[in-house]
Design an enzyme around this catalytic site. Structure first.
Site, PDB file in Angstrom:
ATOM      1  N   HIS A   1      79.829   2.535  39.034  1.00  0.00           N
ATOM      2  CA  HIS A   1      81.008   2.537  38.279  1.00  0.00           C
ATOM      3  C   HIS A   1      82.391   2.281  39.290  1.00  0.00           C
ATOM      4  O   HIS A   1      82.184   2.500  40.395  1.00  0.00           O
ATOM      5  CB  HIS A   1      81.246   4.129  37.826  1.00  0.00           C
ATOM      6  CG  HIS A   1      80.365   4.323  36.647  1.00  0.00           C
ATOM      7  ND1 HIS A   1      79.723   5.474  36.478  1.00  0.00           N
ATOM      8  CD2 HIS A   1      80.378   3.945  35.316  1.00  0.00           C
ATOM      9  CE1 HIS A   1      78.902   5.586  35.451  1.00  0.00           C
ATOM     10  NE2 HIS A   1      79.258   4.612  34.866  1.00  0.00           N
TER      11      HIS A   1
ATOM     12  N   CYS B   1      81.603  12.710  38.016  1.00  0.00           N
ATOM     13  CA  CYS B   1      80.715  12.715  36.812  1.00  0.00           C
ATOM     14  C   CYS B   1      80.445  13.900  36.269  1.00  0.00           C
ATOM     15  O   CYS B   1      79.948  14.149  34.833  1.00  0.00           O
ATOM     16  CB  CYS B   1      79.188  11.913  37.179  1.00  0.00           C
ATOM     17  SG  CYS B   1      79.293  10.820  38.777  1.00  0.00           S
TER      18      CYS B   1
END
Ligand code: CIR
Length: 265
Positions: free
Chosen positions: A173, A260
């Site tokens: 990411h 996250c």
């Protein structure tokens, strides 16, 4: 620049949502298999992380595990939370698509306005960095141009400028390699900063060999980072940040880091 002046910095939060790992977390997605995560350690680390969030005065919701979704503890990927509303994401990982429906209810406790990425594009929260000036979206294996464009249309109505950038090849990411430290300061890996995507910001570069430290969160006064990165920790302390460290060895086996594990708003 943001189209509207914001009164609160984008690192100030009153609430967060997290989800405890389930037994199925051992089956979570990962780029490289470094062995099954130790669930007891993962639970303990998660509890320590929640305690750090709460320690800043925030109200933290801890959702129950979702055994049918091994990666559901990585709640960040299911939504984008902005002051004006929340946007439910459309994860590019097929096994994670169904997690999104389970976030609609918890978000509705805090948000009247909830939009949704309907597709055909894909976008995951881990690819979105909200700086306060703008929203950066990194294209990746999980986030495509159509997903970013659909988000752009939604947040434009809420007064936010969105800029599409690239996530380095092989990096999960955009925020695997970058974090917001304060309204004008970014922590980044050298490989991501080299793309020029942070030009105009003050950029602190993660020391070579500690790239995994780039994913941290500025949460109110605290900078919450994974343990085991002494040079990055020293750099941040020398810059005057209030650093708090938490073990992340087990989530790291699933390519998960500090951002996250929570939705922050
Ligand atoms: C995944 O591959 O989707 C999970 N194992 C890790 C997700 C990490 N999320 C994030 O960086 N926002």
């Amino acid at each position: 620049m943001s189209l509207v002046e914001r009164s609160e910095p984008s690192w100030q939060f009153t609430r967060a949502i997290t989800r405890r790992p389930g037994q199925s977390a051992v089956q979570g997605l990962r780029a490289v298999n470094t062995g099954a995560p130790d669930l007891a350690q993962m639970e303990a680390d998660h509890a320590a992380y929640v305690a750090l969030l709460r320690g800043t005065g925030a109200e933290v919701t801890v959702l129950d595990p979702l055994e049918e979704y091994p990666d559901a503890l990585f709640v960040e990927d299911t939504a984008l939370c902005l002051p004006e509303g929340a946007v439910l994401m459309r994860p590019g990982a097929p096994s994670r698509l169904g997690e999104v429906d389970h976030m609609a209810g918890p978000l509705s406790a805090s948000y009247d306005r909830i939009a949704r990425i309907e597709g055909p594009g894909f976008i995951e929260g881990g690819d979105i960095l909200v700086t306060g000036r703008e929203i950066l979206v990194g294209l990746s294996a999980r986030t495509d141009a159509a997903g970013a464009a659909e988000l752009r249309d939604i947040v434009a109505d809420w007064g936010h400028a969105l800029r599409v950038v690239e996530t380095p090849p092989g990096v999960l990411h955009f925020k695997t390699d970058s974090s917001l430290l304060d309204s004008g300061t970014i922590l980044s890996t050298a490989r991501l900063a080299a793309s020029g995507c942070f030009d105009g910001y003050r950029v602190l570069i993660v020391p070579e060999g500690e790239e995994a430290a780039a994913n941290l969160i500025r949460f109110n006064e605290a900078v919450i980072m994974a343990a085991g990165f002494p040079r990055t920790e020293g750099l941040l302390r020398a810059e005057g940040f209030d650093v708090r460290v938490v073990n992340n060895s087990e989530c790291a086996r699933l390519d998960g880091g500090m951002s996250c594990l929570s939705l922050r708003f």
